[in-house]
Each structure stands twice: as structure tokens, then as C-alpha cells.
Write an enzyme that holds these catalytic residues in place. Structure first.
Site, PDB file in Angstrom:
ATOM      1  CG  PHE A 147      -1.854   1.249   1.128  1.00 12.82           C
ATOM      2  CD1 PHE A 147      -3.020   1.212   0.382  1.00 12.82           C
ATOM      3  CD2 PHE A 147      -1.523   2.433   1.762  1.00 12.82           C
ATOM      4  CE1 PHE A 147      -3.844   2.325   0.283  1.00 12.82           C
ATOM      5  CE2 PHE A 147      -2.340   3.552   1.668  1.00 12.82           C
ATOM      6  CZ  PHE A 147      -3.504   3.500   0.925  1.00 12.82           C
ATOM      7  CG  ASP A 232       5.925   3.959   1.491  1.00 12.20           C
ATOM      8  OD1 ASP A 232       5.900   4.734   2.473  1.00 12.20           O
ATOM      9  OD2 ASP A 232       4.945   3.799   0.744  1.00 12.20           O
ATOM     10  CE  LYS A 261      -0.168   7.097   6.380  1.00 12.06           C
ATOM     11  NZ  LYS A 261      -1.399   7.747   5.913  1.00 12.06           N
TER      12      LYS A 261
END
Length: 408
Positions: A147, A232, A261
Site C-alpha cells: 500500500f 516507503d 504522515k
């Protein structure tokens, strides 16, 4: 339409969203109005312990005083210049972030998906300019069950049909291999490979943690093959797993790290690509950009986030409280939990399907004053703010035990 003359209830606000908001999310039926630390409060004043922390965007809790102060201070001075001009906050942010991550250069962006898209562009440009891959032939190897976001390029290499179906045609140039399989990865890499792009821990897939040695193996394989290792760390990074970066559990230094984030402190969207000078140096003016990327407000908040992490306090808290989380979940195995995976303050918990879906368990937890979220099937994920206390964490685990009881 006339505005309501009285404060609307949670039920009224949820119904009001239905006709005017696109249905791209299925949130739990709670309407948050206020928050502080690890706690949120709905419009009726009910309090909930936040065990999701905005998928790690709120690593430092809601409204951390140092981050709110940094934002207020910058709001009174300057918020945006665009990158048409320099601003007085950007250099310091880039210097501190590069130092924190052990990298040379920073490319500031806004969202996690933008960081991933930027990483893809960088890898391809590097492959053409430095490695010598023929034009338009570069490939990037990724892992199944990944994801990395939901843009059209990113869903092109997703294996989640919910994310992909109905959004083609898809972007070519990606090869998908099983996660945690070095042999499959090696077989997929060839002279056209620009990069291997993976999550050190797969979050959306249920907090999938690779075997010891996998990340070091990826690093060695990419070094031998002459391609980039792009990690990531948008969910796994910035303290979540007990280290600043999850790759540090194996003392691995990727060529490029993608961050987001938590970098915005739960206040503004901030993301960044950090990496070696040889890689980020392939970009020239006009080839990539973002009006808001590196804006003064984002740089001020991002710098304050880096300052918190430079102390090491939050990494230590995640490691120490991670033991409480792991031990608490281990005690529930065979008592409603069939398995779990955890690292630091991050866990994927597989609930006995006979007791309900992950969504159903999350709804039961909500009624107990605990906010968590399902991922796939009967799996829920727990990722509380790193500011949570041991008592609060123990209380959340007790609530999980309660809702998994046979007579729940």
C-alpha cells in the site's frame, strides 16, 4: 440550504454527509469535535482513547504543545510563498531532516502519495541519467499486498482489487513479487531495474513484518544489481517502531526514504523524499515541483517534529511500550485472537473470524470508548500515539479482551 440553528448531533452530522460527500471512506460512526494527547471527544462529549493515531499521522498525539506552538508562531509570520521564492524556514527544515535520517538531500512535498509519486519519478530519472537504462524502459520492482497510496500510477501496481478495479488503464513499468521473498526479488531484477520499492513493514496489509535479514538482503541485492533501494517509511517511520526508521532494525540505509504522515505532526500535511545526493541531484528546475511543498508553515511544523525525534524520547517510548502491547496481545492468543504481528507501538491483530469481522470488532471497541480500525477480513490494527501511557495502553487491551469474550 439554510444553516442549522442548533448544534447538530453525531447522528445528524453523519446523515448530513451522505448526500454531499463522495463515498470514498467508510468511517466508524463517531464524530470527533475535540482532542488532546491520546484522547478525542465527540460532539456529545463522549471520550475515546485513540488507538489509531491517524494511521501514524498523529505519532505525537493530538495537539502536541510544541507542535501547536510552532504552528501558531509561524501563522503569525508567514504561511506560503510558493517555491517561486525562498522562505526562511525551508533550509533549516531540510538540514535537520537530512541529519535525522542520515541522508544528503530533501525533496519536500505534501502528502504521502505525492512522496511516492516523486520517488518513482526520481528512480526513473536516475535510471536514465546515471544508470544508462534506455529511454522509457525503466522498471521498478514492488511487493504484493503493498500500500503506497491511491493515485492512478500507484494503484497500477497494487494487488488490492478494491483499489484497482475500475481505474484502468494502468501505468506500465512495474514488476510485482511476493513480499519477504528475496529469491523472487532477485529473479525480477535486471538491467532495466531502476529501483526496488517496498515498505519495511506492510501496514495496510495487516502490519506484515518481514523475516530477520530480509531488509538487509534487499539492500545487498540492490547494491549488487546497481539499482536503488527505495523504502516507503510513510507509516513505519518517525518513531513508530522504536527506531526513527523501521529499516534501522537491521542497520540498513536505503538510497531513498519516503516520509509523510507524522512529519506534519497531525497539523498540516507534510511529506518528503530524502536520499543520496547522487539520486536527488538528477532533478533540475522545472522537472518536478509543488506549490505547497516546503511552504513555511509546513517547514516550521516539520522542524518541530524533527526536534522531538532528535531527543530519542519517542523512539524509546515506542520500544518500551511496544513490549506492553506485545505481551498484552500474546495473552489474548487463543482467547479471541488467533495471531498478531507487532513492532514497537504498531500491531496487526487477527481476530477469530467466528467472533466477527475486523469492522465489527472495531465497532464494539468504539462502544467501549476505544478507537481502532479494521484492515482486511478479521484483522484490526493498533497504532496509538507514542504519547500514550502504559496505563492507557493496558486499559485498551482490557477493552479488547472484553469485546472478544464469547458473550460479547
Amino acid at each position: 440550504m439554510t444553516a442549522p440553528t442548533h448544534p447538530r448531533t453525531s447522528d445528524e452530522l453523519i446523515r448530513a454527509e451522505e448526500p454531499v460527500l463522495a463515498h470514498n471512506y467508510h468511517p466508524l460512526p463517531v464524530v470527533v469535535a475535540r482532542a488532546e494527547g491520546a484522547w478525542v471527544e465527540d460532539v456529545e462529549g463522549r471520550r475515546y482513547l485513540d488507538m489509531l493515531a491517524g494511521y501514524s499521522a498523529l505519532n505525537f498525539g493530538h495537539r502536541h504543545p510544541a507542535l501547536v506552538e510552532a504552528a501558531h508562531r509561524q501563522l503569525d509570520r508567514l504561511t506560503l510563498t510558493s517555491r517561486a521564492f525562498h522562505n526562511d524556514r525551508l533550509a533549516g527544515f531540510a538540514e535537520r531532516l537530512a541529519g535525522l535520517t542520515g541522508q544528503d538531500m530533501v525533496l519536500p512535498m505534501n502528502t504521502g502519495a505525492e512522496a511516492v509519486e516523486s520517488g518513482i519519478k526520481l528512480a526513473r530519472k536516475w535510471a536514465y541519467d546515471v544508470k544508462g537504462v534506455p529511454a522509457d524502459r525503466a522498471t521498478i520492482v514492488v511487493a504484493a499486498d503493498n500500500f503506497h497510496g491511491r493515485t492512478t500510477t500507484i494503484v497500477s501496481f497494487s494487488t488490492d482489487e478494491t483499489a484497482r478495479s475500475g481505474f484502468g488503464p494502468f501505468t506500465p513499468g512495474f514488476r510485482i513479487v511476493p513480499y519477504n521473498d528475496l529469491a523472487a526479488l532477485e529473479a525480477a531484477v535486471d538491467e532495466t531495474t531502476a529501483a526496488v520499492l517496498i515498505e519495511p513493514i506492510q501496514g495496510e496489509a495487516g502490519v506484515n513484518i518481514p523475516d530477520d535479514g530480509y531488509l538487509a538482503g534487499v539492500r545487498e541485492l540492490t547494491r549488487r544489481a546497481g539499482c536503488l533501494f527505495v523504502a516507503d517509511e510513510i507509516q513505519s517511520g518517525l518513531g513508530r517502531t522504536g527506531h526513527t526508521l523501521a529499516v534501522q532494525h537491521e542497520d540498513v540505509v536505503p538510497d531513498v526514504v519516503l516520509l509523510g504522515k507524522a512529519l506534519g505532526g497531525g497539523i498540516v500535511p507534510v511529506s518528503a523524499v530524502v536520499g543520496r545526493r547522487e539520486v536527488l541531484g538528477v532533478l533540475h528546475p522545472g522537472e518536478h515541483g509543488s506549490t505547497f511543498g516546503g511552504n513555511p508553515l509546513a517547514a516550521a511544523v516539520g522542524t518541530a517534529v524533527v526536534e522531538l525525534l532528535e531527543t530519542g524520547v519517542f523512539q524509546r517510548r515506542a520500544a518500551e511500550l511496544g513490549e506492553v502491547l506485545r505481551d498484552g496481545l500474546a495473552a489474548l492468543v487463543g482467547r479471541g485472537v488467533v495471531g498478531f504481528r507487532s513492532r514497537g507501538l504498531w500491531a496487526g491483530v487477527d481476530v477469530d473470524p467466528a467472533l466477527g469481522t475486523g469492522r465489527a470488532v472495531s465497532e464494539r471497541l468504539m462502544r467501549e470508548g476505544i478507537l481502532a480500525k479494521d484492515t482486511h477480513g478479521s484483522t484490526i490494527r493498533l497504532a496509538p500515539p507514542l504519547t500514550i501511557t502504559a496505563d492507557e495502553l493496558t486499559s485498551a487491551l482490557a477493552s479488547l479482551e472484553k469485546v472478544l469474550a464469547v458473550d460479547a
